[in-house]
Write a protein that holds these residues in place. Structure first.
Motif, short mmCIF file in Angstrom:
data_model
loop_
_atom_site.label_atom_id
_atom_site.label_comp_id
_atom_site.label_asym_id
_atom_site.label_seq_id
_atom_site.Cartn_x
_atom_site.Cartn_y
_atom_site.Cartn_z
N ALA A 18 0.27 2.40 3.52
CA ALA A 18 -0.13 2.19 2.14
C ALA A 18 -1.56 1.69 2.02
CB ALA A 18 0.83 1.21 1.47
N ASP A 19 -2.05 0.99 3.05
CA ASP A 19 -3.43 0.50 3.02
C ASP A 19 -4.43 1.53 3.54
OD1 ASP A 19 -2.98 0.46 5.74
OD2 ASP A 19 -3.06 -1.71 5.95
N GLY A 20 -3.95 2.69 3.96
CA GLY A 20 -4.82 3.74 4.44
C GLY A 20 -5.37 3.54 5.84
N GLU A 21 -4.93 2.48 6.51
CA GLU A 21 -5.45 2.19 7.84
C GLU A 21 -4.81 3.08 8.92
OE1 GLU A 21 -7.96 0.04 8.64
OE2 GLU A 21 -8.22 -0.06 6.48
N ILE A 22 -3.59 3.52 8.67
CA ILE A 22 -2.88 4.37 9.64
C ILE A 22 -2.80 5.78 9.09
CG2 ILE A 22 -0.69 4.79 10.82
CD1 ILE A 22 -0.19 1.75 10.61
N ILE A 117 -1.22 10.84 -8.33
CA ILE A 117 -2.35 11.45 -9.03
C ILE A 117 -2.21 11.25 -10.54
CG2 ILE A 117 -3.44 13.66 -9.61
CD1 ILE A 117 -4.17 12.70 -6.84
N GLY A 118 -1.01 11.43 -11.07
CA GLY A 118 -0.80 11.27 -12.50
C GLY A 118 -1.10 9.88 -12.99
N SER A 119 -0.76 8.87 -12.18
CA SER A 119 -0.97 7.48 -12.60
C SER A 119 -2.42 7.04 -12.44
CB SER A 119 -0.04 6.54 -11.81
OG SER A 119 -0.38 6.55 -10.44
N GLU A 120 -3.12 7.60 -11.45
CA GLU A 120 -4.47 7.12 -11.16
C GLU A 120 -5.58 8.05 -11.67
OE1 GLU A 120 -5.39 5.38 -7.52
OE2 GLU A 120 -3.52 4.25 -7.39
N ILE A 121 -5.27 9.33 -11.88
CA ILE A 121 -6.30 10.27 -12.34
C ILE A 121 -5.96 10.86 -13.69
CG2 ILE A 121 -7.49 12.43 -11.81
CD1 ILE A 121 -7.35 11.74 -8.88
N GLY A 122 -4.71 11.21 -13.91
CA GLY A 122 -4.31 11.74 -15.21
C GLY A 122 -4.03 13.22 -15.19
N ALA A 316 3.87 6.16 0.62
CA ALA A 316 3.69 4.75 0.98
C ALA A 316 3.21 3.93 -0.20
CB ALA A 316 2.72 4.64 2.15
N ARG A 317 2.27 4.48 -0.95
CA ARG A 317 1.72 3.76 -2.10
C ARG A 317 2.78 3.55 -3.18
NH1 ARG A 317 -3.51 4.16 -3.77
NH2 ARG A 317 -2.64 3.13 -5.63
N ILE A 318 3.62 4.56 -3.39
CA ILE A 318 4.67 4.45 -4.41
C ILE A 318 5.64 3.33 -4.05
CG2 ILE A 318 6.70 5.63 -5.37
CD1 ILE A 318 5.00 8.23 -5.20
N LEU A 319 6.00 3.24 -2.76
CA LEU A 319 6.90 2.17 -2.33
C LEU A 319 6.22 0.81 -2.46
CD1 LEU A 319 9.55 1.19 -1.22
CD2 LEU A 319 8.76 1.80 1.09
N GLU A 320 4.97 0.73 -2.12
CA GLU A 320 4.23 -0.52 -2.25
C GLU A 320 4.20 -0.98 -3.71
OE1 GLU A 320 0.05 -2.04 -0.50
OE2 GLU A 320 -0.13 -0.44 -1.99
N GLU A 321 3.92 -0.06 -4.61
CA GLU A 321 3.87 -0.40 -6.03
C GLU A 321 5.24 -0.78 -6.56
OE1 GLU A 321 2.07 2.99 -7.83
OE2 GLU A 321 0.15 2.69 -6.78
N ILE A 323 7.53 -2.30 -4.86
CA ILE A 323 7.80 -3.67 -4.38
C ILE A 323 7.05 -4.67 -5.24
CG2 ILE A 323 7.44 -5.26 -2.45
CD1 ILE A 323 7.80 -2.79 -0.61
N ASP A 324 5.78 -4.35 -5.57
CA ASP A 324 4.97 -5.26 -6.38
C ASP A 324 5.41 -5.31 -7.83
OD1 ASP A 324 3.46 -5.79 -4.14
OD2 ASP A 324 1.89 -4.36 -4.64
N ASN A 325 5.87 -4.16 -8.32
CA ASN A 325 6.29 -4.07 -9.73
C ASN A 325 7.60 -3.33 -9.80
OD1 ASN A 325 3.68 -5.08 -11.10
ND2 ASN A 325 2.96 -3.40 -9.79
N PRO A 326 8.69 -3.98 -9.42
CA PRO A 326 9.98 -3.29 -9.35
C PRO A 326 10.41 -2.75 -10.72
CG PRO A 326 10.27 -5.65 -9.16
CD PRO A 326 8.81 -5.40 -9.07
N ARG A 327 10.94 -1.54 -10.69
CA ARG A 327 11.46 -0.95 -11.90
C ARG A 327 12.67 -0.13 -11.54
NH1 ARG A 327 7.58 4.11 -13.69
NH2 ARG A 327 8.32 5.59 -12.12
N LYS A 328 13.50 0.12 -12.51
CA LYS A 328 14.70 0.91 -12.26
C LYS A 328 14.30 2.38 -12.14
CE LYS A 328 19.35 1.87 -13.97
NZ LYS A 328 20.32 1.62 -15.04
N GLU A 329 14.62 2.98 -10.98
CA GLU A 329 14.25 4.39 -10.77
C GLU A 329 15.20 5.25 -11.55
OE1 GLU A 329 11.82 5.93 -9.35
OE2 GLU A 329 10.74 4.29 -8.48
#
Length: 329
Positions: A18-22, A117-122, A316-321, A323-329
């Motif tokens: 998620a941090d782009g390091e790997i 992409i939809g959430s960050e670019i539109g 990875a980013r979706i899972l990270e988000e 965890i940070d902002n849990p919502r009902k899928e």
């Protein structure tokens, strides 16, 4: 906390944190005696993630009786390899729950990409050209409005089954121009697009990750030999200039077909902005130029290496988000 995304395709398994390091890409073909279970165990032992987010397309491999069998094999391989929490993303871009339809996990890697992409670019057309296929996904109001299966996306031109490495030249062209005139193509797996793009300098030997058509090497000379064989010739029968010209014709044809598919989806959805990703970003950018569309590059935003494994990174980013902002899928 180390969160990794895994995109398991029929040929390649891609890893990103998620941090782009790997960023990792492993050639693990599923259609023969696959090493996926042991390879995933090695990845788990090396990376030791705390959480894993998975998308897949490999269930379509013809070693499986049907997609459900393929999904089951991939899930068992992942679940057995990792001793941490593992979550799977479905074709709606949501995390799969046990009460859902297992088939929704099939061919869902693009859904993870479009959610990010939809959430960050539109709103845009998200176009991802990988080693084997090209996804052309319309995003409106921050969400994809694409077909939910490969079958439906093929019908809607949202899936163009050609990529940067593994596509048989005979799929793209029926004829090529050579010095002596127009020449028919041999309908055999003599060469793939990787040979053309290696010869043209669009990819390096390091990026030529798949097997070659003849099992030989990945040098420019090897690529030229395979491209010559497409017109049933040896290197002694056709000049290097003619072979280079064949490679250019292959590229031109793939860009043309990709442009046509993009145009169909764009007109249907009223979109004229592209966000490009994948190993074949160079093809997308040229298609966008020909269509007169604005093109935003994932490589420019997140880096060239991330672009090549973008569905894994998005997972990875979706899972990270979540965890940070849990919502009902």
């Amino acid at each position: 906390m180390r969160i990794i995304g895994i995109d398991i395709g029929g040929a390649n398994t891609k890893i990103a944190s998620a941090d782009g390091e790997i960023i990792e890409l492993h050639y693990i073909p599923l259609w023969k005696d696959t090493t996926l279970p042991t390879s995933l165990e090695d990845i788990a032992n090396e990376l030791r993630p705390d959480k894993v987010s998975v998308v897949m397309t490999g269930e379509l491999a013809d070693c499986f009786e049907d997609k459900l069998q393929g999904i089951g094999f991939i899930m068992r391989s992942v679940n057995d390899a990792f001793d941490c929490e593992v979550r799977y993303i479905d074709s709606n871009g949501h995390f799969y729950e046990d009460t859902g339809n297992l088939r929704d996990l099939a061919a869902a890697n693009w859904a993870a990409s479009t959610r990010l992409i939809g959430s960050e670019i539109g709103d845009c057309l998200f176009v991802d050209v990988g080693s084997t296929t090209s996804d052309i996904i319309p995003i409106k109001d921050g969400k994809h409005v694409a077909g939910l299966t490969d079958f439906s996306r093929l019908v809607r031109s949202e899936l163009f089954y050609a990529g940067t490495l593994r596509t048989n030249i005979a799929y793209l062209l029926e004829k090529v121009n050579v010095a002596s005139g127009e020449c028919n193509i041999a309908s055999e797996l003599f060469s793939t697009t990787a040979d053309a793009y290696l010869l043209l300098g669009d990819i390096t030997e390091e990026l030529y990750t798949c097997e070659t058509a003849d099992g030989a090497g990945k040098t420019r000379t090897d690529a030229m030999r395979r491209l010559a064989r497409v017109v049933c010739a040896d290197l002694s029968e056709i000049s290097p200039e003619e072979i280079y010209n064949i490679a250019q014709q292959i590229k031109e044809r793939q860009i043309t077909l990709l442009s046509e598919a993009i145009a169909v989806v764009a007109e249907k959805n009223g979109l004229n902005r592209i966000v490009s990703a994948g190993l074949g970003e160079f093809l997308i950018k040229e298609a966008a130029t020909r269509l007169g569309f604005e093109c935003t590059s994932v490589a420019d935003i997140w880096g060239a290496d991330t672009s090549k494994v973008f569905p894994a990174y998005a997972a990875a980013r979706i899972l990270e988000e979540d965890i940070d902002n849990p919502r009902k899928e």
